[in-house]
Scaffold this motif. Structure first.
Motif, PDB file in Angstrom:
ATOM      1  N   THR B  38      -3.383  -3.536 -15.305  1.00 17.11           N
ATOM      2  CA  THR B  38      -2.369  -3.428 -14.265  1.00 17.11           C
ATOM      3  C   THR B  38      -1.475  -2.219 -14.519  1.00 17.11           C
ATOM      4  O   THR B  38      -1.167  -1.445 -13.605  1.00 17.11           O
ATOM      5  N   ASP B  61      -1.865  -9.100 -10.920  1.00 18.09           N
ATOM      6  CA  ASP B  61      -0.918  -9.989 -11.586  1.00 18.09           C
ATOM      7  C   ASP B  61       0.064  -9.176 -12.419  1.00 18.09           C
ATOM      8  O   ASP B  61       0.079  -9.259 -13.635  1.00 18.09           O
ATOM      9  N   ASP B 158      -6.538  -2.844  -9.272  1.00 17.88           N
ATOM     10  CA  ASP B 158      -6.403  -3.565 -10.524  1.00 17.88           C
ATOM     11  C   ASP B 158      -7.376  -4.747 -10.403  1.00 17.88           C
ATOM     12  O   ASP B 158      -7.805  -5.086  -9.306  1.00 17.88           O
TER      13      ASP B 158
HETATM   14 MG   LIG Z   1      -3.165  -7.519 -14.981  1.00 16.63          MG
END
Ligand SMILES: [Mg+2]
Ligand SMILES: Nc1ncnc2c1ncn2[C@@H]1O[C@H](COP(=O)(O)OP(=O)(O)OP(=O)(O)O)[C@@H](O)[C@H]1O
Ligand SMILES: Nc1ncnc2c1ncn2[C@@H]1O[C@H](COP(=O)(O)OP(=O)(O)O)[C@@H](O)[C@H]1O
Ligand SMILES: [Mg+2]
Lengths: 319, 445
Positions: B38, B61, B158
């Motif tokens: 990420t 996330d 991502d």
């Molecule tokens: Mg992540």
């Protein structure tokens, strides 16, 4: 139950906990539910079948049995138990019905997994004593744990009659009782601690008993911030000390003197990390739960390392 | 050792060239959990935008603080423009809402009543909330949607925090074939399937199954299944086709995969699997981002020498402070290595370990009590620990390089703190890009 963010050491801690209980003379069952054979890897044995197998013995008379629960197999067992299906079970599997029931039917899989574990918890020997003194589950990660454990309440509501309904209710009674504790493994990093805090809130809201927080992979604090500040203020003194230790000259540009800058830089990073860890520790402390810490083992955790972690856990909870 | 491939000979990944190439339309950051996917995706987005591209980052996330500081923490499932980007480019970012994405597909494909029936069905809710693979499927779906909108010239994706990087590639098809599976088709149209010769036993199995399941779960639940399946009927073909189309998109020229890994055994093993899989599926790998690499400005001093020197200092300390008094020894200039009087040296003021749960006590040297040589000894131990870490990281990296000498690599140093704002992302991106220019050797500490 041992939960925590992915990769924080759930499997490792669950195994260490089971070993620690065995060292206290208890007959312990270590259960895994995600079909990954993590226990077998850790104990350096071949893949576990869907069968309780002894994998470690303690001099104190306790032992560790292990079981890798397979949801499909568990469903077939239930069908067999309640309906004596015989070969029809295989046919069900073949057309994908078992797969369907254990993967998409809401909660069926989790009911089967928790159900099997609860069965082991409640199982009795012929003489009426408990078959196992303790059952440790390497549970799903924090993000799913409340749902995983709460699913029985959900299913008991969804399936309003039938054996699944009864079973779900029985499981829920065990899970919400003082027999159960959900331990959460975390690292001293932002995301795992955040997940722990969220997980505790969710578990509490669901009436599930939270046990301890286990802070894993803790690195030693070698140098405090105050000492660092002192060193920054008197670099020549550090250079002289390094020189005295046999690392070259202390005068400007000499070997020992040139080490001071880089060493202090590393100390600053270390101090920054400690500061961050302090924040995370405070967050954990605010949960008001018993907390244990396991150090980072530089070379990873092999079987010997697992025993060391188990001994450390015992030392801490007996303290 | 000389015959072994070392990472220092591995080709360097030129991140800026990748970002500047107008042919690059999609960058996928994958890897196992917690390695920095990420962070890397977001950092690349910032850099691409500041180099003039109109980029969108789809994060799955993000850490809470990162999402908050980028202003994408509110889950509205559409890209938001990120302010404070320098230059002519633009950056949009969003955070995937898996359930919402799924709901939107349903709403787009079924009339209102039908859509409502599906959305309220417990089976649908189970599927959309947490079926293994749903997140991956929805990430692919969202990627397809962003691509179709054609508002950006670069999409950076991502991937979900699964334990295996391969899940991202496999899960959507697994879900697709599950939804398209025999049993579901049977539930949808038992008569049709059973009508064919040879399939009769399925019909028998079917009614037995529904009977058994009905008893087991209660009849209501079974009716729910059938409603669900019937209601989804129109969409099943759609799911498969869409998953396949997005998969093709990943194989198209213009897509570049970046495998992110930390220099740790598990993460690099996953990375190696992934590299092999990409090659097998004809998907273009741009390179490996090796994140959280440690360095040292004093790497000429080995761990062994540092530890030996630290012990020397401990012994000096004991001789100098017979009463155990932690008084400041005058900055000394007496040479000669003192020999230890007392047997096994007690490391004064140094922690045995911070393993007791109380963090309040300061087990390490503090300013008031620590003389220079105690502090110097602690500095040396810290350094020894760092050098041991470096050696371990190097070993794992070299193993990867030996397996895949062709894969270009960019390294990013481990920063002491988390990365949670635009400045932090810029810093990461700068390190990513400048590693290409750097000559062989570890990153700066
Ligand atoms: Mg992540
Ligand atoms: N105290 C420790 N010191 C060093 N390494 C550790 C420690 N605890 C765990 N590890 C290592 O960290 C890695 C992850 O641990 P483990 O597999 O137990 O985590 P997990 O939470 O079960 O992961 P997953 O979410 O993938 O199931 C393993 O390689 C393990 O050996
Ligand atoms: N190079 C780095 N230095 C320091 N911290 C980092 C670095 N890369 C990532 N992090 C931190 O590590 C954590 C996990 O990163 P993240 O990008 O969310 O991983 P993933 O998406 O692969 O799970 C975050 O808190 C992030 O700030
Ligand atoms: Mg595990």
């Amino acid at each position: 139950m041992v939960s925590g963010k992915g990769g924080t050491g759930k499997t490792t801690v669950a195994a260490a906990l089971a070993l620690a209980l065995a060292e206290e003379g208890k007959k312990t069952l270590l259960v895994e539910v995600e079909g990954r054979q993590g226990i077998a890897q850790l104990f350096e044995t071949e893949a576990l079948p869907y069968e309780e197998r002894r994998i470690a013995v303690s001099r104190q008379g306790g032992d560790v049995y292990a079981l890798a629960i397979d949801a499909e197999q568990a469903l077939l067992d239930y069908l067999q138990m309640f309906y004596r299906l015989g070969g029809a079970g295989r046919a069900l599997r073949k057309i994908g019905a078992i797969d369907f029931a254990t993967t998409i039917a809401p909660g069926v899989r989790d009911v089967l997994l928790t159900g099997k574990a609860c069965e082991a918890v409640r199982r009795r020997n012929k003489d009426g004593t408990a078959a196992y003194d303790a059952v440790v589950m390497d549970a799903p990660p924090t993000g799913r744990i409340a749902r995983f454990l709460g699913v029985n309440a959900e299913v008991a509501g969804l399936a309003k009659v039938g054996p699944i309904h009864k079973q779900a209710q029985a499981v829920m009674r065990v899970l919400q009782s003082s027999w159960t504790a959900v331990h959460l493994v975390t690292l001293l990093e932002e995301m795992p601690v955040q997940e722990t805090v969220d997980g505790v809130a969710e578990l509490r809201a669901a009436g599930l008993p939270v046990g301890a927080v286990i802070v894993n992979m803790v690195r030693p604090a070698l140098l405090g911030e105050a000492a660092l500040a002192g060193a920054e203020a008197d670099k020549p003194a550090i250079a002289r000390a390094l020189s005295q230790a046999g690392l070259g000259g202390a005068s400007r540009g000499a070997k020992a003197e040139r080490l001071v800058g880089p060493l202090l830089e590393q100390a600053r990073e270390h101090a920054a990390r400690l500061a961050l860890e302090r924040t995370e520790r405070a967050e954990i402390a605010a949960l008001g739960l018993p907390t244990h810490e396991l150090e980072l083992r530089a070379e990873g955790v092999d079987l010997a390392g697992l025993y060391t972690l188990a001994a450390e856990l015992r030392k801490q909870w007996n303290a | 050792m000389s015959t072994e491939q070392s990472l220092d000979q591995a080709p360097r990944l030129d991140v800026d060239a990748l970002l500047d190439d107008p042919e690059t339309r999609i960058i996928v950051c994958c890897g196992s959990g917690g390695v920095g996917k990420t962070t890397t995706a977001a950092a690349l987005g910032v850099r691409a935008a500041e180099r003039g591209r109109h980029a969108v980052v789809l994060t799955i996330d993000p850490a809470k603080r990162l999402a908050q500081s980028l202003g994408i923490a509110s889950l509205d499932n559409t890209p938001r423009r990120i302010k404070d980007i320098d230059g002519d480019g633009e950056l949009h970012a969003m955070m995937l809402d898996m359930k919402r994405t799924f709901d939107e597909i349903v709403e787009a494909h079924a009339d209102r009543d039908r859509a409502r029936a599906i959305l309220e069905n417990p089976f649908y809710q189970s599927l959309s909330a947490g079926f293994a693979g749903t997140q991956e499927y929805m990430a692919m779906e969202k990627l397809g949607q962003l691509r179709a909108r054609d508002e950006w010239d670069l999409i950076i994706v991502d991937t979900p925090p699964s334990r295996s990087a391969l899940d991202f590639l496999d899960a959507p098809q697994r879900l697709g074939s599950f939804l398209d599976g025999k049993f579901i088709r049977m539930l949808m149209a038992p008569a049709k399937v059973g009508g064919r010769a040879g399939m009769k036993f399925l019909n028998v199995g079917m009614s037995m199954m529904t009977g058994t399941l009905g008893k087991l779960l209660g009849a209501q639940l079974l009716r729910d299944v059938q409603t669900f399946v019937a209601a989804m009927d129109t969409m099943f073909g759609g799911f498969r086709t869409r998953a396949d189309a997005t998969y093709k998109l990943l194989q198209a020229p213009g897509t570049a995969f970046l495998v992110v890994a930390a220099p740790e055994r598990d993460a690099l093993r996953e990375a190696a699997f992934f590299v092999e899989r990409l090659a097998g599926d004809g998907m273009p790998l741009a390179g490996l981002v090796l994140n959280r690499v440690h360095g040292s400005g004093a790497d000429q001093l080995s761990a062994e020498r540092a530890l030996a020197a630290a012990e020397n200092l401990d012994e000096l300390g004991i001789v100098d402070q017979p009463g155990g008094q932690a008084g400041g020894r005058a900055t000394n200039d007496h040479g000669g290595t003192a020999s230890p009087e007392g047997a096994p040296a007690e490391r004064k003021d140094l922690p045995e370990q911070a393993d007791q749960s109380s963090a309040s006590a300061q087990p390490y040297p503090s300013a008031a009590t620590a003389p220079a040589d105690t502090v110097a000894a602690a500095l040396l131990r810290l350094h020894a620990e760092r050098m041991q870490l470096l050696a371990r990281e190097r070993r794992t990296r070299d193993r990867f390089a030996a397996l895949h000498p062709e894969v270009p690599v960019a390294q990013v140093a481990a920063l002491p703190g988390d990365v949670h704002d635009l400045a932090g992302l810029r810093d990461i991106a700068e390190r990513l890009a400048s590693d290409a220019a750097e000559s062989a050797g570890g990153p700066a500490a």
